[in-house]
Design a protein around this motif. Structure first.
Motif, mmCIF file in Angstrom:
data_model
loop_
_atom_site.group_PDB
_atom_site.id
_atom_site.type_symbol
_atom_site.label_atom_id
_atom_site.label_comp_id
_atom_site.label_asym_id
_atom_site.label_seq_id
_atom_site.Cartn_x
_atom_site.Cartn_y
_atom_site.Cartn_z
ATOM 1 N N THR A 56 1.200 -1.013 0.245
ATOM 2 C CA THR A 56 0.023 0.107 0.011
ATOM 3 C C THR A 56 0.840 1.380 0.156
ATOM 4 O O THR A 56 2.148 1.036 0.209
ATOM 5 C CB THR A 56 -0.981 0.026 1.268
ATOM 6 O OG1 THR A 56 -0.098 0.079 2.452
ATOM 7 C CG2 THR A 56 -1.807 -1.179 1.384
ATOM 8 N N ASP A 57 0.249 2.403 -0.095
ATOM 9 C CA ASP A 57 1.247 3.570 -0.204
ATOM 10 C C ASP A 57 0.922 4.175 1.391
ATOM 11 O O ASP A 57 1.518 5.293 1.359
ATOM 12 C CB ASP A 57 0.392 4.404 -1.097
ATOM 13 C CG ASP A 57 -0.851 5.005 -0.720
ATOM 14 O OD1 ASP A 57 -1.535 4.347 -0.031
ATOM 15 O OD2 ASP A 57 -1.629 5.816 -1.459
ATOM 16 N N ASP A 58 0.511 3.628 2.344
ATOM 17 C CA ASP A 58 0.684 4.128 3.813
ATOM 18 C C ASP A 58 1.924 3.641 4.372
ATOM 19 O O ASP A 58 2.660 2.893 3.947
ATOM 20 C CB ASP A 58 -0.574 4.292 4.268
ATOM 21 C CG ASP A 58 -1.030 2.979 4.783
ATOM 22 O OD1 ASP A 58 -0.439 1.916 4.729
ATOM 23 O OD2 ASP A 58 -2.230 2.772 5.263
ATOM 24 N N GLU A 82 -2.734 -5.618 -5.407
ATOM 25 C CA GLU A 82 -3.796 -4.777 -5.867
ATOM 26 C C GLU A 82 -4.612 -5.548 -6.797
ATOM 27 O O GLU A 82 -5.786 -5.255 -6.900
ATOM 28 C CB GLU A 82 -3.197 -3.567 -6.267
ATOM 29 C CG GLU A 82 -2.563 -3.572 -7.674
ATOM 30 C CD GLU A 82 -0.810 -3.936 -7.378
ATOM 31 O OE1 GLU A 82 -0.478 -4.306 -8.510
ATOM 32 O OE2 GLU A 82 -0.508 -3.713 -6.304
ATOM 33 N N GLN A 113 -6.991 3.730 9.842
ATOM 34 C CA GLN A 113 -6.130 2.574 9.236
ATOM 35 C C GLN A 113 -6.784 1.177 9.998
ATOM 36 O O GLN A 113 -6.963 0.436 9.399
ATOM 37 C CB GLN A 113 -4.874 2.541 9.867
ATOM 38 C CG GLN A 113 -4.042 3.639 8.770
ATOM 39 C CD GLN A 113 -2.667 4.022 9.206
ATOM 40 O OE1 GLN A 113 -2.252 4.253 10.364
ATOM 41 N NE2 GLN A 113 -1.711 3.563 8.362
ATOM 42 N N GLN A 120 -9.821 -5.591 6.217
ATOM 43 C CA GLN A 120 -8.909 -6.771 5.315
ATOM 44 C C GLN A 120 -8.745 -8.050 6.297
ATOM 45 O O GLN A 120 -8.509 -8.927 5.412
ATOM 46 C CB GLN A 120 -8.004 -5.604 5.051
ATOM 47 C CG GLN A 120 -6.628 -6.336 4.387
ATOM 48 C CD GLN A 120 -5.568 -5.716 3.821
ATOM 49 O OE1 GLN A 120 -5.636 -4.422 4.149
ATOM 50 N NE2 GLN A 120 -4.221 -6.051 3.312
#
Length: 148
Positions: A56-58, A82, A113, A120
């Motif tokens: 992910t991008d976090d 993804e 989150q 998730q």
């Protein structure tokens, strides 16, 4: 004149504690607050820790037992890219926290989150070999909605 008296609760910015999402094998996620120490992290995963960056991008990362697979810990959850392709299986209990890439510190997950990651990793998973690959099957509560 400025009042420099600091309330003990205000002085602690919670850096000595972090909010995590604990994922135990066979169980749903659990939000927890733990001491932000190496010893506390090792105790949760049952050994030396390893950091696994999520795709992910976090800044959320998985902290797991470095020798989980080698030591035969139960397979816990699959990690998918993804396109929903299985890229890793985490063995043993693990937790999620933030580990900003420009820092050596571990920090708390944000409420957003925690909500996203709880969804998730909501269901425990079972892993089965099928043909040339591995199939991941979520284990949903079969008793939910049933009366006893």
């Amino acid at each position: 004149m400025t009042n420099n008296t600091i309330n003990k609760n205000e002085m602690t910015d919670k850096k000595d504690e972090i909010t995590i999402l604990m994922i135990r094998a066979g169980e749903p996620p659990e939000e927890m607050t733990i001491a932000n120490t190496l010893e506390a992290k090792q105790k949760l995963v049952g050994g030396y820790i390893e950091m696994y960056f999520l795709p992910t991008d976090d800044d959320a990362v998985i902290i797991c037992n470095e020798e989980g697979k080698i030591n035969g810990l139960p397979l816990n959850r699959g990690i998918f890219d993804e396109k929903r392709r299985l890229i890793e299986i985490i063995a043993g209990d693990f937790f999620l926290c933030n580990a900003p890439r420009d820092s050596e510190d571990f920090t708390s997950l944000s409420p957003k989150q925690i909500e996203k990651l709880s969804e998730q990793f909501r269901y425990p998973e079972q892993f089965m070999r099928f043909n040339q690959g591995i199939v991941v099957v979520p284990i949903k509560d079969k008793h939910k909605g049933c009366e006893r």
